[in-house]
Design an enzyme around this catalytic site. Structure first.
Site, PDB file in Angstrom:
ATOM      1  N   LYS A  78      19.140  -6.733  -4.556  1.00 33.62           N
ATOM      2  CA  LYS A  78      20.461  -7.276  -4.870  1.00 33.62           C
ATOM      3  C   LYS A  78      20.973  -8.100  -3.683  1.00 33.62           C
ATOM      4  O   LYS A  78      20.772  -7.709  -2.530  1.00 33.62           O
ATOM      5  CB  LYS A  78      21.423  -6.115  -5.181  1.00 33.62           C
ATOM      6  CG  LYS A  78      22.783  -6.555  -5.710  1.00 33.62           C
ATOM      7  CD  LYS A  78      23.645  -5.346  -6.108  1.00 33.62           C
ATOM      8  CE  LYS A  78      24.980  -5.787  -6.691  1.00 33.62           C
ATOM      9  NZ  LYS A  78      25.841  -4.650  -7.090  1.00 33.62           N
ATOM     10  N   SER A 156      28.166  -4.971 -11.781  1.00 26.68           N
ATOM     11  CA  SER A 156      27.863  -6.151 -10.994  1.00 26.68           C
ATOM     12  C   SER A 156      26.380  -6.359 -10.730  1.00 26.68           C
ATOM     13  O   SER A 156      25.976  -7.474 -10.427  1.00 26.68           O
ATOM     14  CB  SER A 156      28.595  -6.076  -9.648  1.00 26.68           C
ATOM     15  OG  SER A 156      28.050  -5.036  -8.845  1.00 26.68           O
ATOM     16  N   SER A 180      28.550  -0.192 -11.418  1.00 24.82           N
ATOM     17  CA  SER A 180      27.733  -1.409 -11.293  1.00 24.82           C
ATOM     18  C   SER A 180      26.223  -1.208 -11.312  1.00 24.82           C
ATOM     19  O   SER A 180      25.479  -2.176 -11.346  1.00 24.82           O
ATOM     20  CB  SER A 180      28.102  -2.158 -10.013  1.00 24.82           C
ATOM     21  OG  SER A 180      29.343  -2.791 -10.159  1.00 24.82           O
TER      22      SER A 180
END
Lengths: 494, 95
Positions: A78, A156, A180
């Site tokens: 990420k 997210s 998320s």
């Protein structure tokens, strides 16, 4: 080659150890799949050079017989994790050009374990969002598609979920402040776990809301979640909230035996407008756990309703403080100044240009709730309510409950752009089942449960006792076995 | 509670985010909606409840008061939009 990407982490690990494939082969297969996945916009920074050199080193370790579980396995990272010498932007324009001179603790641990980083992954800007639509890189797209619409992979960690569900890499890192990891995993038919607050070091992870943020893996199944989580966890002197506890062997906890365990079903998690398919899956999940020998009982978490409003005070408050560092001085973007502009104009223009709309909104809401005269009415009240939300869980665990079964999200994935005109509060409601877990600092895992009437994946969430991730993973493993979910998206993007 | 444009402007100023005058009414409306959502918290009886400071029972621990890092000037400045002679450069703040 593409068959290699169908492997799980465990399957690839075993194949590497048996000499059936090599880290270099796996990595090339992953890089090819990444290159073919452009329409998903999951990968945003190329790290193929690093991946190739890590793969070679991994093969040498495997040959030498010194191979930890993650050795040679291609994963995505990420964009929130600082990676040394590699662009790290938290999907924000304000960090344009930022290349950290250091490595986050979690990514370092994964690299020490031999993992191969095949790219950096899309996400909502500063992890603020539930649909991956606030990213400076543009939307990530869900590999699941049932009509002409492109669907959100959730957020997210939307890029992480899309990349793993599309089988471009074997697993990915995520972070979870209000859901998320678990919400995008549910939207894409895969598995994601957020460990207990303090299990993973936050050092080197771009901060959103420090009292809520935790890293965790997004994987194809529960066994992989156990393997990768173990590699990510552990005490770190550089994070003062990291807990000095030994990390158990999570994979060894996966016996599938949950006889005598008590599973709670919270009545407050039944919300209006929940799709029938979700209701059915939830009740099937209950029955499956009962069939596996668990005791299933109804419980009450009375303050659940107040979790979202408390979250939307606490998270923006912490964000407004954390994001004060983006001032155009030390890193990232600085606005072009006009003659006569002073330092205040530099701050104001830089932050107006660098932050997207949702980030600006949250920073300002956070500023407001922390400002003189409102601190007690909003921020302190929210922290008191948070204490009550945690007490709800403490009380339930004190009655002998081992885990709590809930839906992961109130619905399946929605179309990108469909929420564009909605009130921001409408978008916040997607976190209704996940956000309580962050407020209480507990471990939570989402496992894919089935498909809705349109053919889109839905997830079930299990919430565990603090520091009992092994037990939680084992319950999830039993549920996964009973559910037998094995649907995959059609590879329309290739 | 309804947030007026003056309050919205003041919050933007405190947050050091430039918001054009014309955008303030819309911003004020968004704040009003979000704060309206947050105001549900007033229904909760929090009498005698301490505000949470740490979600885990752990107290922040102290490390030894020792220098553990240093000599990183080049690394610290490497990402600065404007660094000169070993310093971060900003517009003049003192006449």
């Amino acid at each position: 080659m593409s068959d290699l990407m169908k492997l799980t982490l465990a399957g690839a690990r075993d194949a590497l150890r048996a000499g059936e494939t090599t880290a270099v082969e796996l990595t090339e297969a992953s890089l090819a799949a990444v290159a073919a996945s452009k329409p998903l916009n999951a990968f945003v920074h190329d790290t193929s050079e690093i991946a190739r050199s890590q793969a070679k080193a991994a093969d040498a370790r495997i040959q030498a017989g010194d191979a930890p579980d993650m050795c040679g396995l291609p994963i995505g990272m990420k964009d929130l994790f600082c990676t040394k010498g590699v662009a790290t932007q938290a999907a924000s324009a304000i960090l344009d050009g930022f290349k950290p001179k250091y490595e986050s603790t979690v990514s370092q641990k994964l690299f020490d374990a031999g993992a191969v980083m095949v790219g950096k992954l899309n996400m909502d800007e500063f992890a603020m969002g539930s649909s991956n639509e606030t990213s400076v890189y543009g939307n990530a797209v869900n590999p699941w598609k049932v009509d002409e619409r492109d669907l959100t992979p959730g957020g997210s960690s939307g890029g992480s979920a899309a990349a793993v569900a599309a089988e471009t890499c074997l697993a990915a890192t995520g972070t979870d402040t209000g859901g998320s990891i678990r919400q995008p995993a549910a939207f894409t038919g895969i598995t994601g776990i957020k460990p207990t607050y303090g299990r993973c070091s936050r050092w080197g992870i771009v901060a959103f809301a420090s009292s809520l943020d935790q890293a965790g893996p997004i994987t194809k199944d529960v066994r992989d979640a156990a393997i990768m989580l173990e590699a990510m966890c552990g005490f770190d002197a550089k994070d003062s909230t990291s807990m000095n506890l030994p990390v158990p062997n999570f994979e060894a906890a996966l016996t599938g035996d949950i006889r005598g365990k008590t599973i709670g079903i919270p009545k407050e998690y039944r919300v209006e407008g929940m799709p029938d398919a979700l209701e059915t899956l939830w009740s099937e999940g209950r029955q499956m756990l009962r069939d596996a020998g668990a005791i299933v009982k109804d419980i009450s978490l009375p303050h659940t309703k107040y979790a979202l409003p408390a979250y939307y005070v606490i998270a923006p408050a912490e964000a407004s403080s954390n994001l004060a560092r983006y001032d155009g001085v030390r890193f990232g973007h600085r606005a072009k100044l006009e003659a006569g502009d002073g330092i205040t104009e530099m701050y104001e223009k830089t932050r107006a240009e660098g932050f997207g709309a949702e980030v600006q909104r949250r920073v300002m809401v956070g500023t407001y709730v922390l400002s003189a005269g409102f601190y007690d009415a909003y921020y302190n009240r929210a922290r008191r309510v948070r204490a009550l939300i945690k007490k709800d869980f403490d009380d339930v665990f004190a009655t002998g409950v081992d885990a709590i079964l809930t839906p992961s999200t109130p619905s399946a994935a929605f179309g990108l752009g469909e929420m564009a005109d909605a009130d921001p509060v409408q978008m916040y409601l997607f976190d209704v089942f996940t956000v309580t877990v962050n407020l209480a600092g507990l471990p939570g895992i989402s496992v894919p449960a089935g498909l809705d009437s349109k053919g889109l994946p839905l997830g079930l969430q299990l919430i565990g006792r603090p520091w009992k991730e092994g037990d939680l993973l084992n319950t999830a493993f039993a549920l996964e076995n009973a559910l037998g979910f094995n649907a995959k998206p059609n590879q329309w993007w290739r | 509670m309804s947030i007026d444009t003056k309050t919205a402007g003041r919050v933007a100023k405190l947050a050091r985010i430039k918001v054009e005058e014309a955008d303030l009414p819309a911003l004020a409306q968004e704040f009003t909606n979000i704060l309206g959502f947050i105001e549900q918290l007033n229904e909760v009886d929090v009498e005698g409840v301490e505000p949470m400071t740490s979600v885990t029972p752990q107290r922040l621990y102290c490390r030894n008061d020792a220098v553990t890092d240093g000599d990183q000037q080049a690394a610290v400045l490497a990402n600065a939009p404007d660094a000169r002679e070993g310093f971060f450069a900003v517009p003049m703040v003192v006449e």
